[in-house]
Design a protein around this motif. Structure first.
Motif, PDB file in Angstrom:
ATOM      1  N   SER A 112     -26.310 -49.356 -39.089  1.00  0.00           N
ATOM      2  CA  SER A 112     -25.588 -48.417 -39.433  1.00  0.00           C
ATOM      3  C   SER A 112     -24.564 -47.717 -38.055  1.00  0.00           C
ATOM      4  O   SER A 112     -23.251 -47.767 -38.429  1.00  0.00           O
ATOM      5  N   VAL A 113     -24.174 -48.252 -37.115  1.00  0.00           N
ATOM      6  CA  VAL A 113     -23.760 -48.417 -35.650  1.00  0.00           C
ATOM      7  C   VAL A 113     -22.249 -49.067 -35.636  1.00  0.00           C
ATOM      8  O   VAL A 113     -22.767 -50.319 -35.502  1.00  0.00           O
ATOM      9  N   LYS A 114     -21.159 -48.599 -36.527  1.00  0.00           N
ATOM     10  CA  LYS A 114     -20.542 -49.410 -36.750  1.00  0.00           C
ATOM     11  C   LYS A 114     -19.170 -49.378 -35.021  1.00  0.00           C
ATOM     12  O   LYS A 114     -19.083 -48.268 -34.618  1.00  0.00           O
ATOM     13  N   PRO A 115     -18.384 -50.312 -35.099  1.00  0.00           N
ATOM     14  CA  PRO A 115     -17.846 -50.009 -34.323  1.00  0.00           C
ATOM     15  C   PRO A 115     -16.345 -48.877 -34.023  1.00  0.00           C
ATOM     16  O   PRO A 115     -16.284 -48.192 -33.303  1.00  0.00           O
ATOM     17  N   THR A 116     -16.073 -48.470 -35.356  1.00  0.00           N
ATOM     18  CA  THR A 116     -15.716 -47.624 -35.687  1.00  0.00           C
ATOM     19  C   THR A 116     -16.413 -46.653 -36.596  1.00  0.00           C
ATOM     20  O   THR A 116     -16.529 -46.998 -37.572  1.00  0.00           O
ATOM     21  N   PRO A 117     -16.299 -44.720 -36.306  1.00  0.00           N
ATOM     22  CA  PRO A 117     -17.052 -44.090 -36.803  1.00  0.00           C
ATOM     23  C   PRO A 117     -16.178 -44.079 -38.625  1.00  0.00           C
ATOM     24  O   PRO A 117     -15.463 -44.227 -39.070  1.00  0.00           O
ATOM     25  N   PRO A 118     -17.780 -43.579 -38.542  1.00  0.00           N
ATOM     26  CA  PRO A 118     -17.008 -44.327 -40.427  1.00  0.00           C
ATOM     27  C   PRO A 118     -16.130 -42.794 -41.089  1.00  0.00           C
ATOM     28  O   PRO A 118     -15.670 -41.556 -39.831  1.00  0.00           O
ATOM     29  N   SER A 119     -14.927 -42.735 -41.612  1.00  0.00           N
ATOM     30  CA  SER A 119     -14.353 -41.705 -42.544  1.00  0.00           C
ATOM     31  C   SER A 119     -14.620 -40.989 -43.072  1.00  0.00           C
ATOM     32  O   SER A 119     -14.807 -39.457 -43.062  1.00  0.00           O
ATOM     33  N   GLU A 120     -15.849 -40.960 -43.853  1.00  0.00           N
ATOM     34  CA  GLU A 120     -17.168 -39.953 -44.272  1.00  0.00           C
ATOM     35  C   GLU A 120     -18.240 -39.906 -44.553  1.00  0.00           C
ATOM     36  O   GLU A 120     -19.218 -41.110 -44.280  1.00  0.00           O
ATOM     37  N   THR A 121     -18.859 -38.638 -43.577  1.00  0.00           N
ATOM     38  CA  THR A 121     -19.899 -38.329 -43.389  1.00  0.00           C
ATOM     39  C   THR A 121     -20.305 -37.451 -44.260  1.00  0.00           C
ATOM     40  O   THR A 121     -20.046 -36.724 -45.011  1.00  0.00           O
TER      41      THR A 121
END
Length: 222
Positions: free
Chosen positions: A47-56
């Motif tokens: 779940s740890v992505k290189p870029t933060p998710p756009s929606e949380t």
């Protein structure tokens, strides 16, 4: 050991725990606990992505979660109550067949991508449904390749309903659910955790009450 190595070790351990009961006697409680912990670890790592998710997930979504879950359980109960058991089982089998292919494809994709050409991973293919051009599906060639073993595995699941197939699909659903879950704050995570604990407690108490009333009715009859 790097985090990537840890994930691979966890994946191998998950595979080993899933297959171990086929060859040796394994304590079910230990197997369940270890499998759950490893599945959560793998899902959290992915779940740890290189870029933060756009929606949380917001606090409002988390508070709505119990209502949606309860409605789903109630709907499933009503389906079994008023419809044919064979019909409901057939619908659920088809449902898990489709979702299983998608979950297994997404779970296997990171491992499959490493052996495929880069353009297969990057160039997306857009398929438009005939007569419904607004409905489209976007996928890559890598996803198609990763879905092939999932397709045949789900055929085996639908045909045999083997416990191993159920376990593998459950692990895939767990990993993908955690991987796609993006919490906006610690408070949101705490709300979800409280809901899970309360649900488990409710199910536990329900089982006790059912057993109590079942034994009481037997005593009254006898």
């Amino acid at each position: 050991m790097t985090m990537k190595t840890h994930e691979r070790a966890a994946n191998l351990a998950l595979a080993g725990l899933s297959l171990a009961p086929l060859v040796v006697k394994v304590n079910p409680n230990v197997n369940v606990i270890l499998t759950a912990c490893l599945a959560v670890y793998v899902g959290c790592y992915r779940s740890v992505k290189p870029t933060p998710p756009s929606e949380t997930m917001s606090k409002e979504h988390a508070m709505r979660f119990p209502l949606v879950g309860s409605a789903m359980l109630l709907s499933l109960f009503l389906l079994f109550k008023f419809l044919s058991k064979d019909l409901v089982n057939a619908v659920l089998t088809a449902y898990f067949f489709i979702l299983g292919i998608a979950a297994l494809c997404a779970t296997l994709l990171p491992s499959v991508k490493r052996f495929l050409p880069k353009e297969w991973n990057d160039n997306a293919i857009v398929w438009h449904a005939p007569f419904f051009h607004s409905l489209s599906v976007e996928f890559t060639k890598s996803q198609v390749v990763a879905s092939i073993p999932g397709f045949f595995f789900c055929i085996w699941y639908a045909a045999k309903k083997h416990w191993l197939a159920n376990n593998v699909l459950g692990i895939s659903f767990c990993i993908q659910g955690i991987e796609m879950l993006s919490l906006g704050s610690f408070k949101t995570g705490a709300i979800l955790l409280v809901w899970v604990v309360c649900t488990e407690l409710k199910l536990f108490l329900s089982e006790i009450l059912l057993l109590f009333f079942h034994h009481s009715s037997i005593k009254i009859i006898t």
